[in-house]
Design an enzyme around this catalytic site. Structure first.
Site, PDB file in Angstrom:
ATOM      1  N   ASP A 154       5.727  -0.578   4.774  1.00 22.63           N
ATOM      2  CA  ASP A 154       5.294   0.166   5.969  1.00 22.63           C
ATOM      3  C   ASP A 154       4.679  -0.842   6.917  1.00 22.63           C
ATOM      4  O   ASP A 154       3.468  -0.921   7.092  1.00 22.63           O
ATOM      5  CB  ASP A 154       4.275   1.235   5.562  1.00 22.63           C
ATOM      6  CG  ASP A 154       3.730   1.960   6.785  1.00 22.63           C
ATOM      7  OD1 ASP A 154       4.415   1.982   7.818  1.00 22.63           O
ATOM      8  OD2 ASP A 154       2.607   2.488   6.703  1.00 22.63           O
ATOM      9  N   SER A 155       5.567  -1.612   7.526  1.00 21.92           N
ATOM     10  CA  SER A 155       5.129  -2.758   8.301  1.00 21.92           C
ATOM     11  C   SER A 155       5.123  -2.433   9.786  1.00 21.92           C
ATOM     12  O   SER A 155       5.816  -1.528  10.242  1.00 21.92           O
ATOM     13  CB  SER A 155       6.139  -3.867   8.019  1.00 21.92           C
ATOM     14  OG  SER A 155       6.118  -4.811   9.017  1.00 21.92           O
TER      15      SER A 155
END
Ligand code: SAM
Length: 287
Positions: A161-162
């Protein structure tokens, strides 16, 4: 008509030249420069609280559930028994909140590079940061790329979840990151990464999917609707060590009772299937 209104925040990035999203702002709740990025939290008239990093919108109170549920439950429900999950990034806590709901998940490890994002989210975005309170979670502050180098054969699912591929997140969109994730997985493991939109970032989607395909015997791109992301859409690249996996067929079909129990507002078993159905121009570009 005044088209140049005051008190509007406009997202800014070289990645999407020529058109972008604006919010009417009630109040700037927080603004600081951390070691890694500019952090801004806005209270807006229509989208609630909004987290912005380096000028780019990360999530809004109104639509964050769509992104968090899809990046979490697409890979989790593709896996037969996702007991141990790694989250990379996710400093707002929203993905941890969702992953913790999955009945088979026993342990969650999370690596977020910027402690300031975690602190700010706990203070201003408690509806997401509640994820940090899960007893299943062990939270580390550090670089996800470096962390991955020291872990092998450990996780059933890795969710990245960048932020977008600028600043500290650049390495998370490279082929060697997919190679490291592959080694960090247990047999049958699955990875899922935030991978940009079909309207603004098709080349980025294509290269991320290619890196995943080069490393994993099965890979796909799935889509979700998130109004406050550029073009209102976001996608996920998913890879599996199981070459026979059918990504569009969840391992567990949720009843409406299950959906209520898990407080799901976007993800359901039908939308899981639909997420892998792509428009013609995207299918041919990604072929
Ligand atoms: N949902 C969001 C999106 O799609 O834009 C992402 C939300 S979350 C806030 C992104 C997080 O990734 C940020 O807190 C950022 O600090 C973190 N991050 C960026 N690069 C990282 C890295 N190399 N290792 C670990 N975390 C990283």
């Amino acid at each position: 008509m005044d088209l140049f209104k005051k008190n509007w925040f406009t997202e800014s990035s070289d990645m999407w030249p020529g058109g972008t999203f604006s919010f009417e702002v009630k109040e700037v709740l927080h603004s600081e420069k951390s070691e890694f990025q500019d952090i801004l939290v806005l209270d807006t008239t229509t989208f609630g609280r909004v987290l912005v990093l380096d000028g780019i919108v990360q999530c809004s109170q109104k639509d964050e559930f769509s992104y968090q549920e899809m990046i979490s439950f697409l890979p989790l429900f593709c896996h037969k028994n996702p007991e141990k999950v790694l989250i990379v990034g996710g400093g707002d806590g929203g993905v941890a909140r969702e992953v913790a709901k999955h009945p088979q998940v026993k342990q969650i490890v999370q690596v977020e590079i910027d402690a300031k994002v975690i602190d700010v989210s706990k203070k201003y975005l408690p509806f997401m940061a509640v994820g940090f309170e899960s007893e299943k979670l062990k939270l580390h502050v550090g670089d996800g790329f470096e962390f991955m180098k020291n872990h092998s054969n450990e996780f059933d699912v890795i969710i990245t979840d960048s932020s977008d591929p600028v600043g500290p997140a650049v390495n998370l969109f490279q082929e060697n990151y997919f190679a490291l994730m592959k080694s960090a997985l247990r047999p049958g493991g699955i990875v899922c990464s935030q991978a940009g939109t079909i309207w603004n970032d098709l080349d980025m989607v294509t290269s991320t999917l290619k890196f995943c395909r080069n490393q994993f015997p099965a890979a796909a791109y799935a889509i979700a609707s998130v109004p406050t992301y550029p073009s209102g859409q976001i996608g996920f690249v998913i890879g599996s060590l199981d070459k026979d996996i059918k990504f569009d067929t969840p391992q567990m079909k949720l009843s409406s009772e299950d959906e209520k129990k898990m407080n799901l507002r976007y993800y359901n078993s039908d939308i899981h299937k639909a997420a892998f159905v792509l428009p013609t121009f995207v299918k041919s570009h990604l072929a």
